[in-house]
Write an enzyme that holds these catalytic residues in place. Structure first.
Site, short mmCIF file in Angstrom:
data_model
loop_
_atom_site.label_atom_id
_atom_site.label_comp_id
_atom_site.label_asym_id
_atom_site.label_seq_id
_atom_site.Cartn_x
_atom_site.Cartn_y
_atom_site.Cartn_z
N ARG A 176 -3.95 49.77 4.51
CA ARG A 176 -5.38 49.53 4.40
C ARG A 176 -5.93 48.85 5.66
O ARG A 176 -7.12 48.89 5.91
CB ARG A 176 -5.60 48.65 3.17
CG ARG A 176 -7.01 48.41 2.88
CD ARG A 176 -7.18 47.90 1.49
NE ARG A 176 -7.13 48.97 0.52
CZ ARG A 176 -7.42 48.81 -0.75
NH1 ARG A 176 -7.76 47.62 -1.20
NH2 ARG A 176 -7.38 49.81 -1.59
N LYS A 178 -4.82 36.78 -19.47
CA LYS A 178 -3.73 37.63 -19.00
C LYS A 178 -2.52 37.38 -19.90
O LYS A 178 -2.17 36.23 -20.17
CB LYS A 178 -3.39 37.31 -17.53
CG LYS A 178 -2.59 38.39 -16.86
CD LYS A 178 -2.76 38.39 -15.35
CE LYS A 178 -1.98 39.55 -14.74
NZ LYS A 178 -2.27 39.76 -13.33
N GLU A 232 -6.25 42.70 2.64
CA GLU A 232 -5.32 42.95 3.75
C GLU A 232 -6.04 43.07 5.08
O GLU A 232 -5.52 42.60 6.11
CB GLU A 232 -4.50 44.22 3.47
CG GLU A 232 -3.45 44.08 2.37
CD GLU A 232 -4.02 44.16 0.96
OE1 GLU A 232 -5.22 44.47 0.80
OE2 GLU A 232 -3.25 43.93 0.00
C1 LIG Z 1 -4.46 46.64 -1.80
C2 LIG Z 1 -3.51 45.99 -2.78
N1 LIG Z 1 -2.96 44.79 -2.47
C3 LIG Z 1 -2.11 44.21 -3.36
C4 LIG Z 1 -1.81 44.80 -4.53
C5 LIG Z 1 -0.80 44.18 -5.50
N2 LIG Z 1 -1.48 43.84 -6.76
C6 LIG Z 1 -1.36 44.62 -7.85
S1 LIG Z 1 -2.23 44.04 -9.13
C7 LIG Z 1 -2.71 42.70 -8.27
C8 LIG Z 1 -3.56 41.66 -8.93
C9 LIG Z 1 -4.79 42.24 -9.50
O1 LIG Z 1 -5.54 41.23 -10.11
P1 LIG Z 1 -6.75 41.63 -11.03
O2 LIG Z 1 -7.53 42.71 -10.38
O3 LIG Z 1 -7.48 40.40 -11.37
O4 LIG Z 1 -6.08 42.26 -12.29
P2 LIG Z 1 -5.16 41.55 -13.41
O5 LIG Z 1 -3.76 41.93 -13.06
O6 LIG Z 1 -5.38 40.08 -13.35
O7 LIG Z 1 -5.61 42.15 -14.66
C10 LIG Z 1 -2.22 42.71 -6.98
C11 LIG Z 1 -2.45 41.68 -5.95
C12 LIG Z 1 -2.41 46.05 -4.80
N3 LIG Z 1 -2.13 46.72 -5.92
N4 LIG Z 1 -3.25 46.61 -3.92
#
Ligand SMILES: Cc1ncc(C[n+]2csc(CCOP(=O)(O)OP(=O)(O)O)c2C)c(N)n1
Length: 640
Positions: A396, A281, A368
């Site tokens: 959700r 990342k 969630e």
């Molecule tokens: C349902 C939901 N909960 C929380 C979030 C907030 N959120 C956005 S990106 C993220 C992390 C995603 O991690 P990953 O899928 O591993 O992608 P990365 O950013 O590490 O590439 C979160 C928790 C979201 N977008 N959707």
């Protein structure tokens, strides 16, 4: 910039050699950093997928082949390589490119999201549609290890394995959600990616498997058994294989050639495949590589050369901060208080709670639905769980709130951060539906404090309730700058508060931080001879029926004000109350329009919806039309 300005679509990548692709990757990174430095945005995720994006757009034929990005926050590179370089400077700006994917922005954006974990279900749907139509194109879903912890992603994986449809899942594994990814599945992925002994063993076993002689039927059976048990013991990816997906990987996600190879292999498999791609990342930019935890949204504006944030004047405490401080103080007094986050410890302020009470804070991953029912379980055992979640993400878990919490009258507190308009994250993140999806649930209480000091009281009020759930809604960003309470006290249950009493020409019922605008409107109107009463409703449920009914009867005109969709919100609740008591008054409901509100400046968006002092004053004037001349004359002391 040599290459990027020449790329107007993936077709321009055809024939570029390794060196050109490497140069292009550097230009994509530079553009992302420079743009996010000014506009803010999801920096780390998009820096980590640059090579993967190049590989995808050189192996697949988008948009005929469907590339679905989970969440869509990691797809800035995809935007740049699909013809949006010329507009990229407008990223997340009002009227500019969205920070997520938008079908109307490009034919290459085949799927829109913002909430995590939807890509695999969408991919299977698209693959099934393709099969039914007799087409042959590829369907590729790119999902992060964080998003893979979402319940619906796991539901989809289960269904994909069973269906045996041709779906290519690219697991973009950087070990990070917004914070470090947590859970058993992420630990499993970490073992796949990092344990050299595990990988060596895989090579040894593969070598061995190729050499087990197959002589005679009995031998064949034995050999198969040996193969199977060895595979079960040590082959990486067995979890996915057992679910019915061919596992390929782990692959270095920053090596374009290796990625292209594995994606091409994936296209040869007849059933579903999972390519396990390991990325970093924030890759390729020292500040984000050094601090992956902070890289998710770097916070901008910052100096792109150093990554240093430009100093900002020390602001007022945010609602999140006040919530977190108040919760910590409450938990210090009451050992029953525990807190739950769905992968958002920083965003919700629970990171500080976790430092203080590591055993009483639970990060459950992007889950969630599970978070809510898990909180219900804690409450059923006598604890006082506080589920801190953004308003948009609780959508959700609607059924869990209804069925697992409210139905059992469990005292779970929902702390809904980012309730209201959210700015640059746009349509998928607006927190403007929570009143509508919560207020009709039997037993649910819903409080919207007018400022950060009232948030302190609201939290204590919610924690003191023991016969059902209470939701608090408060907005993104800084508080109003009011003094905080040293020793906060709870609110009187279900009671509103009169803020202004300048007359009975009209009642203005305001909810949440818009109370301040309503008070301003009252002063503007007073200069015009219009005397209004302004009430801070505080409770959207239960409404302060006595106060509202008596003042509505006295005034004969009511304007309601809320930072929420006008459909099914606070104003609707007030109208229902008035109708139920046969109070026939002129009424106007000020709220957001019945549409998905794109990214933009919150103040502008509120203003254009009439959610500002001027808008409230005109709504009052609109209701009093016909009477205004007399009122103005009265203000000048002229008898009528
Ligand atoms: C349902 C939901 N909960 C929380 C979030 C907030 N959120 C956005 S990106 C993220 C992390 C995603 O991690 P990953 O899928 O591993 O992608 P990365 O950013 O590490 O590439 C979160 C928790 C979201 N977008 N959707």
């Amino acid at each position: 910039m040599e290459w990027l300005p020449r790329v107007s679509g993936p077709e321009d990548l055809v024939g570029l050699d390794a060196e050109a692709l490497q140069q292009l990757a550097a230009e994509v990174r530079q553009t992302i950093v420079e743009t996010v430095a000014g506009n803010g945005g999801h920096l780390g995720a998009s820096l980590g997928t640059v090579e993967l994006t190049l590989a995808l757009h050189t192996v697949f034929d988008s948009p005929t082949d469907r590339i679905i990005w989970d969440t869509g926050h990691q797809a800035y590179g995809h935007k740049l390589l699909t013809g949006r370089f010329p507009q990229f400077a407008t990223l997340r700006q009002p009227g500019g490119l969205s920070g997520f994917l938008k079908r109307r922005e490009s034919p290459h954006d085949v799927w829109e999201a913002g909430h995590a974990g939807t890509s695999l279900s969408a991919a299977l749907g698209m693959a099934k549609a393709r099969d039914l139509k007799g087409d042959r194109h590829a369907v590729v879903a790119v999902i992060g290890d964080g998003a893979l912890t979402a319940g619906m992603a796991l539901e989809a994986l289960n269904n994909i394995g069973h269906s045996q449809s041709r779906v290519i899942v690219v697991l973009n594994d950087n070990g990070m959600s917004i914070s470090r990814n947590v859970g058993a599945l992420p630990s499993y992925l970490a073992r796949l990616r990092t344990e050299p002994a595990y990988l060596r063993l895989r090579e040894d076993v593969q070598w061995l498997l190729q050499r087990v002689p197959l002589i005679g039927p009995a031998m064949v059976r034995t050999a198969q058994r040996v193969k199977e048990s060895l595979k079960h013991l040590v082959l990486p990816g067995m979890l996915f294989e057992e679910l019915g997906l061919t596992y390929l990987g782990p692959i270095d996600g920053h090596n374009v050639a290796a990625l292209q190879d594995v994606l091409r292999q994936a296209t040869q498999v007849e059933g579903p495949v999972l390519c396990h791609v390991v990325t970093v990342k924030g890759k390729g930019y020292a500040p984000t590589e050094e601090k992956p935890e902070a890289s998710h949204s770097w916070g901008g504006p910052f100096d792109p050369k150093t990554g240093k944030l430009f100093a900002r004047a020390a602001g007022r405490p945010t609602f999140t901060r006040v919530f977190s401080d108040t919760l910590i103080a409450a938990a210090t007094r009451d050992p029953r208080v525990v807190a739950i986050t769905a992968a958002m410890p920083e965003g919700t302020g629970l990171d500080r709670f976790a430092e203080r009470f590591p055993d009483r804070c639970f990060d459950v991953g992007i889950a969630e639905q599970h978070a809510v029912t898990f909180a219900a379980g804690l409450a059923a055992e006598g604890l006082r769980p506080v589920c801190a979640v953004y308003s948009t993400f609780l959508q959700r878990a609607y059924d869990q709130v209804v069925h697992d919490v409210a139905h059992q009258s469990l005292p779970v507190v929902f702390a809904l951060d980012r309730a209201g308009v959210v700015g640059a994250d746009g349509a998928t993140h607006q927190g403007v539906f929570d009143i509508a999806y919560l207020r009709h649930i039997p037993g649910m209480a819903l409080i919207a404090p007018k400022d950060e000091a009232e948030l302190q009281s609201a939290l204590l009020t919610a924690l003191a309730r023991d016969d059902g759930p209470t939701a608090l809604r408060y907005p993104r960003g800084e508080g109003l700058g009011v003094p905080l309470q040293e020793e906060p006290v709870p609110l009187p249950w279900g009671r509103g508060e009169i803020l202004v009493e300048q007359g009975r020409d009209c009642l203005v019922l305001a909810l949440g931080t818009l109370c301040a605008e309503a008070v301003r409107a009252a002063h503007v109107l007073a200069e015009d001879g219009v005397g209004v009463t302004v009430v801070n409703a505080r409770f959207c449920k239960p409404l302060d029926a006595d106060l509202i009914l008596s003042l509505a009867r006295a005034c004969g005109a009511v304007v309601t004000v809320e930072e929420h969709t006008a459909t099914g919100g606070f104003g609707s609740a007030v109208l229902e109350l008035l109708a139920a008591h046969d109070v026939a008054v002129r009424a106007s409901v000020l709220g957001l329009a019945d549409l998905f509100l794109d990214h933009g400046r919150p103040a502008d968006q509120l203003r254009s919806s009439g959610l500002c002092a001027g808008g409230i004053a005109s709504a009052v004037r609109g209701l009093l039309e016909g009477q205004l001349g007399a009122l103005r004359a009265g203000a000048r002391g002229v008898g009528v």
